[in-house]
Design an enzyme around this catalytic site. Structure first.
Site, mmCIF file in Angstrom:
data_model
loop_
_atom_site.group_PDB
_atom_site.id
_atom_site.type_symbol
_atom_site.label_atom_id
_atom_site.label_comp_id
_atom_site.label_asym_id
_atom_site.label_seq_id
_atom_site.Cartn_x
_atom_site.Cartn_y
_atom_site.Cartn_z
ATOM 1 N N TRP A 37 3.067 2.600 -3.768
ATOM 2 C CA TRP A 37 3.028 2.641 -2.301
ATOM 3 C C TRP A 37 2.798 1.247 -1.726
ATOM 4 O O TRP A 37 3.352 0.896 -0.673
ATOM 5 C CB TRP A 37 1.912 3.573 -1.830
ATOM 6 C CG TRP A 37 1.791 3.695 -0.347
ATOM 7 C CD1 TRP A 37 2.432 4.582 0.460
ATOM 8 C CD2 TRP A 37 0.966 2.895 0.536
ATOM 9 N NE1 TRP A 37 2.077 4.385 1.776
ATOM 10 C CE2 TRP A 37 1.173 3.363 1.849
ATOM 11 C CE3 TRP A 37 0.086 1.842 0.333
ATOM 12 C CZ2 TRP A 37 0.531 2.810 2.948
ATOM 13 C CZ3 TRP A 37 -0.559 1.282 1.429
ATOM 14 C CH2 TRP A 37 -0.335 1.764 2.719
ATOM 15 N N HIS A 38 2.002 0.441 -2.419
ATOM 16 C CA HIS A 38 1.647 -0.865 -1.882
ATOM 17 C C HIS A 38 2.766 -1.885 -1.992
ATOM 18 O O HIS A 38 2.758 -2.876 -1.250
ATOM 19 C CB HIS A 38 0.385 -1.397 -2.574
ATOM 20 C CG HIS A 38 -0.877 -0.816 -2.038
ATOM 21 N ND1 HIS A 38 -1.393 0.385 -2.475
ATOM 22 C CD2 HIS A 38 -1.731 -1.254 -1.064
ATOM 23 C CE1 HIS A 38 -2.498 0.654 -1.809
ATOM 24 N NE2 HIS A 38 -2.723 -0.314 -0.940
ATOM 25 N N GLY A 39 3.714 -1.688 -2.877
ATOM 26 C CA GLY A 39 4.787 -2.661 -2.933
ATOM 27 C C GLY A 39 5.678 -2.520 -4.139
ATOM 28 O O GLY A 39 5.316 -1.890 -5.141
#
Length: 454
Positions: free
Chosen positions: A316-318
């Site tokens: 989700w973060h990258g």
């Protein structure tokens, strides 16, 4: 557009307040329309093309939500989620997946990277929250598409969170009550958040960016200073933004839940994730972990459930192996703590968090490993150098305020001032913080926001 900018502080927010409170009187539908239009302007300021993609996604979700009922409710729920995840995958992960395929096969599927819409992970998760809440019959589908558009695009939390659940604001879209007391509380919360961002996070960012990006082989102490600066930067940056979002919500009658609870006071990794980015961790808990069975399954399935959540949290973060590794580090330590539940140590927790942040900050896993080797003195580097002392000499005031800020000092001081009826002193401090923060916003062009990338 960012909250800590002259355009927002001197043009957008005053204009919105004039239209919202001065020209729409008490009619809720008009107030909602004003909020929606200004929220779309807020997003379009930096993303003039992608605002149409967001709106298209909103109306597709609105339409599909109307059919989440009866015998075909699961089909339409799954269709909406597949479309949401598909859009997120195309814009955020297609380039990363293409690189993996190229490394494995030598076949290039993409000639250039797809531009990333700001805040796409946040508003996509809010759309999915809307769909899930309707599927699980916690809420009812909206008949008016503009209400759904307002929920998704509401500017305080649109591009960097917190992730606001539909059920938390469902009633307030129609029946919220604005009042002077909460407006005042909102302004106060916004000022504290703005000060966190521009007076602490931005200064720590300059240290961490320089040490991580421009110093090839820092000394042990300088490497630790860079890692600690980033640890402070990401907290004050993101929690400051959440404070501003919560404060702005209050100014317009919305009550967003807290997103941080002094996470660097945690005594273990599990406690840390009860305090850090609460809106994300509870989203995964309620919409992924529990539907998969949570802890009410066999030991192996339980481990798999935790693995899935933290793999997805990293993703989700990258779109980078560093984020995946960062998520799996927390998976490993959470399993470790389940095996040894009596382990509680603030020092142990912070070491895990700091080393994990190094990978989060780094361009690649190799760069993160190299940086950690410098922190441990394994890169042939010296224990200290003059650069370390120069940074400390020039930034010691900010470092002290950052250290104080990770503890609940402000609430305790406010409680004391209330007890002795000296709240005028807090008001004076707020005025001073406002003036200094605005001076910094006007005078500085360095204003990064970490979580805009997510």
């Amino acid at each position: 557009m960012v909250f800590s900018s002259t355009v927002f502080l001197f043009l957008f927010l005053p204009g919105l307040l004039i239209f919202y409170y001065g020209l729409t009187f008490h009619k809720r539908s008009l107030k909602n329309l004003v909020l929606l239009l200004f929220s779309l302007m807020f997003y379009a300021w930096g993303e003039p093309i992608f605002v149409f993609i967001m709106l298209a996604s909103v109306f597709v979700n609105y339409f599909l939500a109307l059919f989440i009922k009866g015998a075909y409710k699961k089909f339409f729920m799954m269709l909406a989620i597949i479309l949401d995840v598909g859009i997120l995958t195309v814009y955020k992960y297609a380039s990363f997946l293409s690189e993996i395929i190229f490394d494995l096969t030598g076949v290039s599927l993409m000639s250039e990277k797809i531009p990333l819409p700001i805040g796409i992970s946040f508003f996509t998760f809010q759309m999915m929250s809307y769909i899930f809440d309707i599927y699980y019959e916690k809420s009812k589908a909206r008949k008016n598409p503009l209400d759904v558009a307002l929920y998704i695009s509401l500017f305080p939390q649109l591009i960097a969170g917190p992730i606001v659940r539909y059920g938390d604001v469902e009633r307030e879209i129609d029946y919220r009550v604005e009042n002077v007391s909460e407006f005042s509380d909102g302004v106060e919360r916004f000022i504290y958040g703005l000060a966190k961002k521009v007076l602490i996070a931005n200064f720590l960012a300059q240290i961490s960016d320089n040490v991580f990006g421009y110093i090839q082989n820092p000394s042990v102490l300088l490497a630790w200073l860079g890692a600690l600066a980033y640890t402070g930067q990401i907290y004050f940056d993101f929690s400051g933004y959440s404070d501003m979002a919560i404060g702005l919500g209050l100014m317009f009658g919305f009550h967003f839940k807290e997103n941080f609870n002094y996470p660097y006071m945690a005594v273990n990794v599990r406690d840390f994730w009860h305090r850090w980015h609460i809106s994300l961790s509870t989203w995964f808990r309620d919409y992924v972990y529990i539907p998969m069975g949570g802890s009410r399954v066999s030991a192996l399935k339980h481990i798999f459930n935790i693995f899935t959540v933290w793999l997805l949290t990293g993703i989700w973060h990258g779109a980078n192996w560093t984020f995946i590794l960062w998520g799996l580090i927390y998976f490993a330590f959470l399993i470790f703590e389940k095996a040894f539940p009596k382990i509680k140590s603030h020092i142990y927790t912070m070491l895990v968090v700091i080393f994990a942040w190094v990978f989060f900050k780094s361009e690649s896993v190799g760069a993160g490993a190299k940086y950690i080797s410098s922190m441990l003195g394994l890169a042939g580097n010296s224990f200290y150098d003059y650069a370390f002392f120069d940074y400390v000499k020039n930034t010691w005031v900010v470092l002290i305020f950052a250290l104080i800020g990770i503890f609940p000092v402000v609430p305790k001081l406010k409680s004391i001032l209330t007890k002795y009826k000296c709240l005028w002193l807090e008001k004076a401090v707020l005025i001073l913080l406002t003036l200094i923060s605005i001076a910094e916003v006007v005078g500085s062009s360095y204003n990064p926001f970490i979580y805009f990338n997510f």
